[in-house]
Scaffold this active site. Structure first.
Site, PDB file in Angstrom:
ATOM      1  N   ARG A  44       0.818  -1.216   0.000  1.00 41.81           N
ATOM      2  CA  ARG A  44       0.000   0.000   0.000  1.00 41.81           C
ATOM      3  C   ARG A  44       0.854   1.268   0.000  1.00 41.81           C
ATOM      4  O   ARG A  44       0.492   2.261  -0.622  1.00 41.81           O
ATOM      5  CB  ARG A  44      -0.950  -0.018   1.195  1.00 41.81           C
ATOM      6  CG  ARG A  44      -2.094  -0.995   1.027  1.00 41.81           C
ATOM      7  CD  ARG A  44      -2.907  -1.175   2.298  1.00 41.81           C
ATOM      8  NE  ARG A  44      -3.166   0.042   3.023  1.00 41.81           N
ATOM      9  CZ  ARG A  44      -4.387   0.540   3.273  1.00 41.81           C
ATOM     10  NH1 ARG A  44      -5.457  -0.087   2.843  1.00 41.81           N
ATOM     11  NH2 ARG A  44      -4.516   1.650   3.965  1.00 41.81           N
ATOM     12  N   ARG A  55       1.890  12.536 -10.235  1.00 36.41           N
ATOM     13  CA  ARG A  55       1.701  13.992 -10.182  1.00 36.41           C
ATOM     14  C   ARG A  55       2.943  14.733 -10.662  1.00 36.41           C
ATOM     15  O   ARG A  55       2.842  15.770 -11.316  1.00 36.41           O
ATOM     16  CB  ARG A  55       1.331  14.444  -8.770  1.00 36.41           C
ATOM     17  CG  ARG A  55      -0.073  14.130  -8.392  1.00 36.41           C
ATOM     18  CD  ARG A  55      -1.070  14.975  -9.208  1.00 36.41           C
ATOM     19  NE  ARG A  55      -2.422  14.666  -8.799  1.00 36.41           N
ATOM     20  CZ  ARG A  55      -3.290  13.974  -9.533  1.00 36.41           C
ATOM     21  NH1 ARG A  55      -2.956  13.529 -10.725  1.00 36.41           N
ATOM     22  NH2 ARG A  55      -4.493  13.737  -9.075  1.00 36.41           N
ATOM     23  N   SER A  86       9.123   0.972   8.101  1.00 34.65           N
ATOM     24  CA  SER A  86      10.174   0.542   9.027  1.00 34.65           C
ATOM     25  C   SER A  86      11.526   1.152   8.685  1.00 34.65           C
ATOM     26  O   SER A  86      12.377   1.318   9.552  1.00 34.65           O
ATOM     27  CB  SER A  86      10.301  -0.974   9.015  1.00 34.65           C
ATOM     28  OG  SER A  86      10.838  -1.420   7.776  1.00 34.65           O
ATOM     29  N   SER A 147      -1.894   1.247   8.170  1.00 38.15           N
ATOM     30  CA  SER A 147      -2.812   2.072   7.369  1.00 38.15           C
ATOM     31  C   SER A 147      -2.540   3.563   7.511  1.00 38.15           C
ATOM     32  O   SER A 147      -2.508   4.295   6.522  1.00 38.15           O
ATOM     33  CB  SER A 147      -4.268   1.788   7.746  1.00 38.15           C
ATOM     34  OG  SER A 147      -4.644   0.504   7.331  1.00 38.15           O
ATOM     35  N   ASP A 158       0.883  14.670  -1.607  1.00 40.94           N
ATOM     36  CA  ASP A 158       0.037  15.704  -2.203  1.00 40.94           C
ATOM     37  C   ASP A 158       0.421  17.093  -1.687  1.00 40.94           C
ATOM     38  O   ASP A 158       0.377  18.074  -2.435  1.00 40.94           O
ATOM     39  CB  ASP A 158      -1.437  15.410  -1.939  1.00 40.94           C
ATOM     40  CG  ASP A 158      -1.987  14.328  -2.860  1.00 40.94           C
ATOM     41  OD1 ASP A 158      -1.320  13.991  -3.869  1.00 40.94           O
ATOM     42  OD2 ASP A 158      -3.089  13.819  -2.574  1.00 40.94           O
TER      43      ASP A 158
END
Length: 183
Positions: A44, A55, A86, A147, A158
């Site tokens: 992820r 971008r 990690s 997460s 961003d």
């Protein structure tokens, strides 16, 4: 739904606001001064960091997702951006070491400022969120596994894009000229 989304948003905001502004500024400078930019991460975190590469391409920079078949060679003056919670994932550390050996620079996005990756990196954005390996974060997340770290990689990326856009006077409308048009 709103209870849980509010929790996620609150956690992201808390962690992102702990990142010192100078880490963003230095990262933005490293990106804009690089000849080519390569992004690298697994799972992820890899998806999140690939969003940054996309971008940067939209801004007209030469950026690549490391490991794709169309990725060119890495050279002196290039930048490798590595997302590793990690900072110890062997494959990612080895790639960072190789990038340094080739005369390039490394930007680490990690939770662990005591990690091998952080030590190798020329620049770092330390995301103070729990990762799957580092459980001694100051901050406890209600979310599973890493997460929060992975979400913060995306949000920090961003924010970097916005800083770079301001630095190079790029507008979102300009970026659409490089957006995929085979849709």
């Amino acid at each position: 739904m709103s209870k849980y989304s509010d929790q996620v948003i609150s956690e992201i905001s808390t962690v992102i606001n702990k990142i010192p502004d100078d880490e963003f500024t230095e990262a933005a400078k490293a990106i804009t001064s690089a000849k080519k930019i390569f992004v690298l991460g697994l799972g992820r975190a890899g998806f999140s960091i690939k969003s940054l590469g996309m971008r940067l391409m939209h801004m007209g920079m030469e950026s690549y997702a490391f490991g794709e078949t169309i990725t060119p060679d890495f050279e002196a003056g290039d930048l490798l951006i590595v997302a590793s919670g990690s900072g110890e994932t062997k494959e990612l550390v080895q790639k960072a070491q190789k990038a340094k050996a080739l005369g390039g620079n490394v930007l680490a996005m990690t939770t662990n400022e005591d990690s091998t990756l952080h030590d190798i990196a020329d620049h770092s954005i330390v995301i103070q969120a729990p990762s799957k390996v580092v459980s001694d974060s100051d901050f406890h997340s209600e979310q599973p596994m890493a997460s929060l770290y992975e979400q913060c990689v995306l949000v920090a990326s961003d924010a970097l894009v916005l800083e770079i856009m301001a630095d190079v006077s790029t507008q979102g409308n300009d970026m659409f000229k490089r957006h995929s048009n085979l849709e």
